[in-house]
Design an enzyme around this catalytic site. Structure first.
Site, short mmCIF file in Angstrom:
data_model
loop_
_atom_site.label_atom_id
_atom_site.label_comp_id
_atom_site.label_asym_id
_atom_site.label_seq_id
_atom_site.Cartn_x
_atom_site.Cartn_y
_atom_site.Cartn_z
N ARG A 94 0.85 -1.18 0.00
CA ARG A 94 0.00 0.00 0.00
C ARG A 94 0.89 1.25 0.00
O ARG A 94 2.05 1.20 0.43
CB ARG A 94 -0.90 0.02 1.23
CG ARG A 94 -1.87 -1.15 1.33
CD ARG A 94 -2.65 -1.08 2.63
NE ARG A 94 -3.68 -2.11 2.72
CZ ARG A 94 -3.49 -3.32 3.26
NH1 ARG A 94 -2.28 -3.65 3.74
NH2 ARG A 94 -4.47 -4.20 3.30
N HIS B 104 -3.30 2.56 -6.05
CA HIS B 104 -3.99 1.39 -5.51
C HIS B 104 -4.16 0.32 -6.59
O HIS B 104 -4.08 -0.88 -6.29
CB HIS B 104 -5.36 1.77 -4.95
CG HIS B 104 -6.10 0.61 -4.37
ND1 HIS B 104 -5.74 0.01 -3.18
CD2 HIS B 104 -7.18 -0.10 -4.83
CE1 HIS B 104 -6.56 -0.99 -2.93
NE2 HIS B 104 -7.44 -1.08 -3.90
N ARG C 23 -1.25 -1.98 -6.79
CA ARG C 23 -1.33 -3.06 -5.80
C ARG C 23 -2.24 -4.18 -6.32
O ARG C 23 -1.92 -5.37 -6.17
CB ARG C 23 -1.85 -2.49 -4.49
CG ARG C 23 -2.16 -3.49 -3.41
CD ARG C 23 -2.51 -2.72 -2.13
NE ARG C 23 -3.39 -3.46 -1.25
CZ ARG C 23 -2.99 -4.37 -0.38
NH1 ARG C 23 -1.70 -4.67 -0.30
NH2 ARG C 23 -3.85 -4.97 0.42
N HIS D 228 -4.38 -8.35 4.14
CA HIS D 228 -5.77 -8.15 4.56
C HIS D 228 -6.47 -9.49 4.73
O HIS D 228 -7.65 -9.63 4.46
CB HIS D 228 -6.53 -7.24 3.60
CG HIS D 228 -6.64 -7.76 2.20
ND1 HIS D 228 -7.16 -7.01 1.18
CD2 HIS D 228 -6.27 -8.94 1.63
CE1 HIS D 228 -7.12 -7.69 0.04
NE2 HIS D 228 -6.60 -8.86 0.30
N TYR E 162 -1.90 -19.79 6.06
CA TYR E 162 -0.68 -19.32 5.41
C TYR E 162 0.54 -19.55 6.28
O TYR E 162 1.61 -19.90 5.80
CB TYR E 162 -0.81 -17.83 5.08
CG TYR E 162 0.45 -17.26 4.46
CD1 TYR E 162 0.80 -17.56 3.15
CD2 TYR E 162 1.30 -16.47 5.21
CE1 TYR E 162 1.96 -17.05 2.59
CE2 TYR E 162 2.46 -15.95 4.66
CZ TYR E 162 2.78 -16.25 3.35
OH TYR E 162 3.93 -15.76 2.82
#
Length: 213
Positions: A34, A149, A152, A175, A184
């Site tokens: 970001r 953005h 990204r 997120h 993960y």
């Protein structure tokens, strides 16, 4: 959501950016950072040898100087990522390591807490300064619709095309749900580095084809 940028478009944008900002586009478009995360990166957050990037903070461009924790020089507070999953480790694809290493030597503020993208007074670079230089570059690439953005979004699309699972994508993006993060974490950081390697292989092949032409 704007369509993701192509390698050709990204190459034009990167080439047209000032030297001190080429890496910013790479970190957004190939790693998925970001804007606020990239602008708060410090020298100590980067391992230039393997391309490891520790993301633990962000600068909030929308809050005023009076906000608690505000940076004394720039008037924008440094905060933790919005959620716990925003604190993460990601890796830059290997073809960009020379750029990363050069940036650390030539454009990063001095000392372990030196900003990766300092402003003119070694404080945080302003969003306006960034956009004044990014806007002409994206226009030159024929992508006036491509916001920071959307860079990204491009990074996450590329990662998905290279076999990242939903959980890995969410974790790389910062997120993820708590459930996805747990999945993960079992995959380990080696999976993120492997993903960066696969993206790097594709980009290196694209570079080679451009030279051949």
């Amino acid at each position: 959501m704007a369509r993701p940028a192509t390698f050709d478009e990204l190459a034009v944008i990167i080439d047209d950016m000032p030297e001190r900002l080429k890496l910013f586009v790479v970190l957004a478009a190939f790693v998925g950072l970001r804007e606020g995360e990239a602008l708060e990166l410090r020298r100590s957050d980067i391992d230039g040898v393997i391309g490891r990037i520790d993301i633990t903070r962000k600068v909030d461009k929308n809050r005023m100087r009076a906000a608690p924790g505000a940076c004394a020089d720039c008037g924008r507070p440094i905060t933790a990522p919005k959620t716990a999953s925003g604190i993460r480790i990601v890796h830059a694809p290997p073809p960009f390591l020379p750029m990363l290493q050069k940036h650390l030597l030539e454009h990063t503020a001095p000392g372990p807490t030196g900003l990766l993208f300092p402003g003119d007074r070694s404080d945080h670079m302003s969003a306006r300064y960034l956009m004044d230089r990014y806007r002409p570059a994206r226009d030159k690439a024929g992508r006036p619709d491509l916001t920071v953005h959307h860079l990204r979004h491009t990074a996450l699309t590329i990662a998905g095309q290279h076999g990242a699972t939903a959980a890995e994508l969410q974790a790389r993006a910062g997120h993820a749900s708590q459930t996805a993060m747990a999945i993960y974490q079992h995959a380990s950081l080696d999976r993120d580095r492997s993903l960066a390697d696969r993206i790097g292989d594709t980009y290196a092949a694209w570079q080679a084809s451009q030279r051949a032409d």
